[in-house]
Motif scaffolding. Structure first.
Motif, PDB file in Angstrom:
ATOM      1  N   LYS A  63       0.843  -1.152  -0.288  1.00 49.26           N
ATOM      2  CA  LYS A  63       0.084   0.084   0.032  1.00 49.26           C
ATOM      3  C   LYS A  63       0.818   1.271   0.204  1.00 49.26           C
ATOM      4  O   LYS A  63       1.771   1.191   0.634  1.00 49.26           O
ATOM      5  N   SER A  65       2.071   4.605   0.979  1.00 44.46           N
ATOM      6  CA  SER A  65       1.574   5.760   2.180  1.00 44.46           C
ATOM      7  C   SER A  65       1.864   7.030   1.771  1.00 44.46           C
ATOM      8  O   SER A  65       2.209   7.355   0.715  1.00 44.46           O
ATOM      9  N   GLN A  71       4.417   0.280   1.657  1.00 44.73           N
ATOM     10  CA  GLN A  71       4.475  -0.541   2.680  1.00 44.73           C
ATOM     11  C   GLN A  71       3.917  -1.966   2.381  1.00 44.73           C
ATOM     12  O   GLN A  71       2.742  -2.035   1.973  1.00 44.73           O
ATOM     13  N   VAL A  73       2.081  -4.935   3.098  1.00 46.71           N
ATOM     14  CA  VAL A  73       1.280  -5.453   4.234  1.00 46.71           C
ATOM     15  C   VAL A  73       1.521  -6.851   4.260  1.00 46.71           C
ATOM     16  O   VAL A  73       0.993  -7.497   5.528  1.00 46.71           O
ATOM     17  N   ARG A  85     -11.116  -9.828   0.445  1.00 44.91           N
ATOM     18  CA  ARG A  85     -11.662  -8.648   1.443  1.00 44.91           C
ATOM     19  C   ARG A  85     -12.226  -7.651   0.532  1.00 44.91           C
ATOM     20  O   ARG A  85     -13.525  -7.160   1.003  1.00 44.91           O
ATOM     21  N   SER A  89     -16.347  -6.785   0.725  1.00 41.52           N
ATOM     22  CA  SER A  89     -16.895  -5.353   0.680  1.00 41.52           C
ATOM     23  C   SER A  89     -17.338  -4.519  -0.382  1.00 41.52           C
ATOM     24  O   SER A  89     -17.984  -3.623  -0.313  1.00 41.52           O
ATOM     25  N   GLU A  91     -15.734  -3.294  -2.828  1.00 36.62           N
ATOM     26  CA  GLU A  91     -14.956  -2.011  -2.810  1.00 36.62           C
ATOM     27  C   GLU A  91     -13.658  -2.529  -4.103  1.00 36.62           C
ATOM     28  O   GLU A  91     -13.342  -3.492  -4.266  1.00 36.62           O
ATOM     29  N   ASN A  94      -7.710  -2.099  -2.291  1.00 30.17           N
ATOM     30  CA  ASN A  94      -6.891  -1.168  -1.193  1.00 30.17           C
ATOM     31  C   ASN A  94      -5.456  -1.542  -1.384  1.00 30.17           C
ATOM     32  O   ASN A  94      -4.385  -0.923  -0.636  1.00 30.17           O
ATOM     33  N   LEU A  95      -5.182  -2.480  -2.071  1.00 28.01           N
ATOM     34  CA  LEU A  95      -3.687  -2.898  -1.985  1.00 28.01           C
ATOM     35  C   LEU A  95      -3.249  -3.219  -3.517  1.00 28.01           C
ATOM     36  O   LEU A  95      -3.751  -3.370  -4.392  1.00 28.01           O
TER      37      LEU A  95
ATOM     38  N   GLN B 129     -18.589  -9.214   6.238  1.00 26.96           N
ATOM     39  CA  GLN B 129     -18.407  -7.773   5.841  1.00 26.96           C
ATOM     40  C   GLN B 129     -17.878  -6.874   6.675  1.00 26.96           C
ATOM     41  O   GLN B 129     -16.824  -6.079   6.516  1.00 26.96           O
ATOM     42  N   ALA B 132     -14.348  -7.599   7.224  1.00 27.37           N
ATOM     43  CA  ALA B 132     -13.401  -7.228   6.138  1.00 27.37           C
ATOM     44  C   ALA B 132     -13.370  -5.654   6.500  1.00 27.37           C
ATOM     45  O   ALA B 132     -12.014  -5.199   5.878  1.00 27.37           O
ATOM     46  N   LYS B 136      -9.354  -4.021   6.735  1.00 27.32           N
ATOM     47  CA  LYS B 136      -8.833  -2.916   5.859  1.00 27.32           C
ATOM     48  C   LYS B 136      -8.423  -1.807   6.823  1.00 27.32           C
ATOM     49  O   LYS B 136      -7.191  -1.337   6.643  1.00 27.32           O
ATOM     50  N   ILE B 142      -1.397  -0.413  10.117  1.00 28.52           N
ATOM     51  CA  ILE B 142      -0.186  -1.142   9.861  1.00 28.52           C
ATOM     52  C   ILE B 142       0.755  -0.099   9.028  1.00 28.52           C
ATOM     53  O   ILE B 142       2.038   0.338   9.373  1.00 28.52           O
ATOM     54  N   VAL B 143       0.359   0.673   7.912  1.00 28.68           N
ATOM     55  CA  VAL B 143       0.974   1.150   6.948  1.00 28.68           C
ATOM     56  C   VAL B 143       1.366   2.612   7.882  1.00 28.68           C
ATOM     57  O   VAL B 143       2.468   3.136   7.664  1.00 28.68           O
ATOM     58  N   GLN B 147       5.026   4.043   8.694  1.00 27.15           N
ATOM     59  CA  GLN B 147       5.579   5.269   7.686  1.00 27.15           C
ATOM     60  C   GLN B 147       5.712   6.576   8.268  1.00 27.15           C
ATOM     61  O   GLN B 147       6.095   7.464   7.914  1.00 27.15           O
TER      62      GLN B 147
END
Lengths: 225, 225
Positions: A63, A65, A71, A73, A85, A89, A91, A94-95, B129, B132, B136, B142-143, B147
């Motif tokens: 991901k 930053s 980063q 993950v 994921r 969701s 969506e 996100n990665l 959901q 999930a 996220k 984590i990021v 960072q």
DNA sequence: TTTAAACTATGATATTTGTCATGTTTTGAT
DNA sequence: ATCAAAACATGACAAATATCATAGTTTAAA
């Protein structure tokens, strides 16, 4: 085209919860794909519209930053699913997923997976359990990132690699990461990662030859502080 | 005893996916409990054997790190469920839950939830959901941990609090955290958290009076680097 | 095989963050 | 209202980490 119901890989993920009929139906819709080392499977912000099942190879999920650094993950290995994921969701991803060596993956379209998620409670529960496991791991990583030193985190990564990946005939890890990848796994500057790896090498904890890494003293790595 | 099917709180979590009958059945098994500020709901390593539904109040979920410091992984607010992850994985809790102010919670025994998870695909999918979404969020943390600077992380926490919690008549946040809690949220030493908060106060980003905090300049906090 | 580009290595230095010490303020129990 | 314990504040210093500069090495493509 090989069939899902006969595929050994399914043992390792939620697909094992499906019956033969469902697996045969999925077989009919899935596509198989070879991904070269360094190739991007998908990027942050893209719609995946399905899940990938990793038949072979390794890939990194990262991901971007705010400060422009990646980063990492998670590392995804043979048997893992990617994209659950985002699918659940509904969506965009996100990665970003990038292959670390040559990979073979199967892609299962979203509709097929959703069909089983809404109709098959066993499958749905199994996926819930897998995601619960991922969440626990993520929580542990948060704590480590917040509380451990860079040196400890790098030692942890090396321990994880040793316990997760195969070794070649000379005992070298079968996964090739750049020093920048190591830095992006532990969240530090590339120079810092290089320095610490050199230090580990000098103290005999690891041996390196170019990008190839061999763990020499696992217990020593566990004692790093 | 109040009934789940008439409880407004259920709108905010997976219980909304249950039908009236299931909610009435759950009502019959649930217990209600008041938790005082500072009281421990459960500890890392304990079996929870059910889920808590937060009717009122706030609690922190933390994990003890190797070096003996607590890391706060999540704040749980009105409407949230606690303990789903451990329940689904059939594991002891990996986190400790401590009330940050007086709370009212309902406890639903494991068997009841599992009954719905295995029989009600809609409920199971909804919980999937929710998890999930949590995953996220965890990945994002984590990021950030890896960072961002301590100062940025602390600014992020203040922004999060401002966007999540009510304010009193004078604009002060309706949640009281110690400086140590702030430190444990961002993963730093208590003194560092104190220093940075003082600095934020001097620059007019926040105002503090004891443990009471008021956000004065949200946009300024967003620009912290 | 050659060669440029990418990666690795390391020193010097700046910045961030942690630790220890000490004093002040706030809080909560009596 | 009082007082002790807890929490907060801040300085001085140490340690960890980042940044910048520069040079050597490896890798992979032509």
């Amino acid at each position: 085209m090989s069939k899902c119901d006969q595929c050994i890989i399914k043992q390792f993920n939620s697909l094992k919860a499906l019956g033969k009929e469902d697996l045969i139906r999925i077989s009919g819709c899935k596509t198989s794909r070879f991904v070269n080392k360094g190739e991007v499977l998908f990027r942050e912000g893209e719609s995946i519209n399905g899940v990938y099942c990793v038949k072979d190879g390794v890939c990194k999920l990262s991901k971007l930053s705010a400060n422009g650094k990646d980063q990492i993950v998670k590392l995804v290995v043979r048997g893992d699913l990617i994209g659950q994921r985002s699918l659940v969701s509904d969506e965009k991803s996100n990665l970003t997923a990038i292959a670390l060596n040559d990979m073979e993956v199967c892609f299962i379209p979203k509709n097929e997976v959703m069909h089983d998620l809404t109709n098959n409670a066993k499958f749905s529960l199994d996926m819930l359990q897998e995601m619960a496991k991922e969440l626990k791991t993520a929580d542990n990583i948060i704590v480590d990132m917040a509380q451990k030193s860079v040196k400890q985190r790098l030692a942890d990564v090396l321990i994880y690699l040793q316990e997760t990946f195969d070794k070649d005939d000379n005992g070298f890890l079968n996964v090739i990461l750049s020093r920048e990848d190591y830095a992006n796994l532990v969240g530090t500057a590339t120079e810092s990662a290089i320095r610490i790896l050199s230090q580990f090498k000098k103290s005999g904890l690891i041996f390196t030859k170019g990008k190839h890494v061999k763990i020499e003293d696992l217990e020593g790595l566990r004692r790093v502080e």
